[in-house]
Write a protein that holds these residues in place. Structure first.
Motif, short mmCIF file in Angstrom:
data_model
loop_
_atom_site.label_atom_id
_atom_site.label_comp_id
_atom_site.label_asym_id
_atom_site.label_seq_id
_atom_site.Cartn_x
_atom_site.Cartn_y
_atom_site.Cartn_z
N LEU A 53 0.14 -8.10 -9.17
CA LEU A 53 0.78 -8.28 -8.31
C LEU A 53 1.48 -6.89 -7.80
O LEU A 53 0.76 -6.62 -7.06
CB LEU A 53 1.05 -9.02 -8.16
N ALA A 54 1.84 -5.75 -8.33
CA ALA A 54 3.01 -5.32 -8.16
C ALA A 54 1.80 -3.67 -7.32
O ALA A 54 2.06 -2.64 -5.99
CB ALA A 54 3.93 -4.24 -9.17
N GLY A 55 0.45 -3.83 -7.61
CA GLY A 55 0.05 -2.61 -7.20
C GLY A 55 -0.69 -2.78 -6.17
O GLY A 55 -0.89 -1.93 -5.71
N LEU A 56 -1.07 -4.05 -6.26
CA LEU A 56 -1.14 -4.70 -5.03
C LEU A 56 -0.88 -4.57 -3.22
O LEU A 56 -0.88 -4.27 -2.64
CB LEU A 56 -2.40 -6.55 -4.78
N ARG A 57 0.22 -4.89 -4.05
CA ARG A 57 1.45 -4.80 -2.78
C ARG A 57 1.70 -2.77 -3.00
O ARG A 57 3.11 -3.04 -2.31
CB ARG A 57 2.70 -5.73 -3.49
N GLN A 58 1.37 -2.93 -3.63
CA GLN A 58 2.04 -1.03 -3.79
C GLN A 58 3.88 -1.23 -3.93
O GLN A 58 4.17 -0.28 -3.12
CB GLN A 58 1.53 -0.34 -2.84
N SER A 59 4.46 -1.72 -5.06
CA SER A 59 5.91 -2.33 -4.92
C SER A 59 6.16 -1.90 -6.41
O SER A 59 7.19 -2.50 -6.78
CB SER A 59 5.82 -4.15 -4.50
N LEU A 60 5.14 -0.80 -7.16
CA LEU A 60 5.58 0.04 -8.08
C LEU A 60 6.58 0.54 -8.00
O LEU A 60 6.67 0.87 -7.16
CB LEU A 60 4.49 -0.10 -9.08
N ILE A 61 7.94 0.49 -9.12
CA ILE A 61 8.80 1.94 -9.15
C ILE A 61 7.74 3.25 -8.59
O ILE A 61 6.81 3.84 -9.29
CB ILE A 61 9.49 1.64 -10.00
N CYS A 62 8.57 4.38 -7.58
CA CYS A 62 8.28 5.82 -7.34
C CYS A 62 9.60 6.25 -6.75
O CYS A 62 9.93 5.40 -6.54
CB CYS A 62 7.01 5.51 -6.66
N CYS A 63 9.09 7.41 -6.76
CA CYS A 63 10.23 8.22 -6.40
C CYS A 63 9.56 8.70 -4.55
O CYS A 63 8.78 9.17 -5.21
CB CYS A 63 10.83 9.12 -6.93
N ASP A 64 10.21 8.68 -3.03
CA ASP A 64 9.99 9.20 -2.13
C ASP A 64 10.38 10.27 -1.89
O ASP A 64 10.02 10.24 -0.51
CB ASP A 64 9.55 7.75 -0.89
N ILE A 65 11.26 10.69 -2.61
CA ILE A 65 12.12 11.65 -1.78
C ILE A 65 10.55 13.05 -1.29
O ILE A 65 11.41 13.74 -0.06
CB ILE A 65 13.03 12.39 -2.71
N LEU A 66 10.25 13.40 -2.41
CA LEU A 66 9.42 14.19 -2.14
C LEU A 66 8.23 14.23 -0.55
O LEU A 66 8.19 14.94 -0.06
CB LEU A 66 8.24 15.35 -2.95
N ILE A 67 8.00 12.92 -0.96
CA ILE A 67 6.60 12.33 0.00
C ILE A 67 7.56 12.53 0.97
O ILE A 67 7.02 12.81 2.36
CB ILE A 67 6.64 11.16 0.05
#
Length: 170
Positions: free
Chosen positions: A79-93
């Motif tokens: 479910l988290a994968g479908l929602r793309q709500s897994l923990i990630c780091c967006d500092i570089l993005i």
């Protein structure tokens, strides 16, 4: 990357049949998670009441609870994968251009998906070797628990791969 499913509204970012299939899959996974959580709560409550009120715990509840927990985690990961709500780091993005960001997300998505598929393959092999072994009390095949790990890995690999091929809004 655009999520396959909006985490807040539950609406699919896709259109047409893709949106409906993602929504149906999400609803099925949510229903499964609710059933599993209810069963887990009932088992833990029954075991606690048996242990403290009657001095007679349920000897088999731990085996069942362990299997249920694996499937709850697997369902939640997909479910988290479908929602793309897994923990990630967006500092570089946030610091790179949209074109480079898209290339980087494709490369990372393909690499991540490949690793997850490989781990799922290894889990499948493990399942083939040890899946028929049974637990000591309830005689539940260990394949039930290993199957939950396989489902999590394969499901997450598919959601990562699907997000790679998802069209970005213009």
């Amino acid at each position: 990357m655009m999520p396959l499913l909006d985490a807040e509204t539950g609406a699919s970012a896709a259109s047409g049949w893709r949106a409906k299939s993602v929504l149906v899959l999400t609803r099925l996974l949510e229903a499964a998670a609710m059933v599993l959580m209810s069963a887990l709560a009932a088992l833990v409550l029954a075991n606690a009441v048996g242990r403290y009120a009657f001095s007679s715990p349920l000897p088999w509840s731990e085996e069942l609870i362990r299997n249920i927990l694996v499937w709850i985690v697997a369902t939640g990961m997909v479910l988290a994968g479908l929602r793309q709500s897994l923990i990630c780091c967006d500092i570089l993005i946030g610091r790179i251009s949209p074109g480079v960001r898209r290339v980087l997300s494709i490369v990372c998505g393909l690499a991540g998906s490949a690793v997850l598929f490989y781990c799922a393959y290894l889990t499948w092999q493990y399942l083939a070797l040890f899946g028929r072994d049974v637990s000591p009390i309830l005689r539940i095949p260990k394949g039930v628990m290993i199957g939950g790990v396989f489902f999590a890995l394969a499901g997450l690999a598919v959601t990562v791969l699907a997000s790679v091929f998802k069209r970005e809004p213009r």
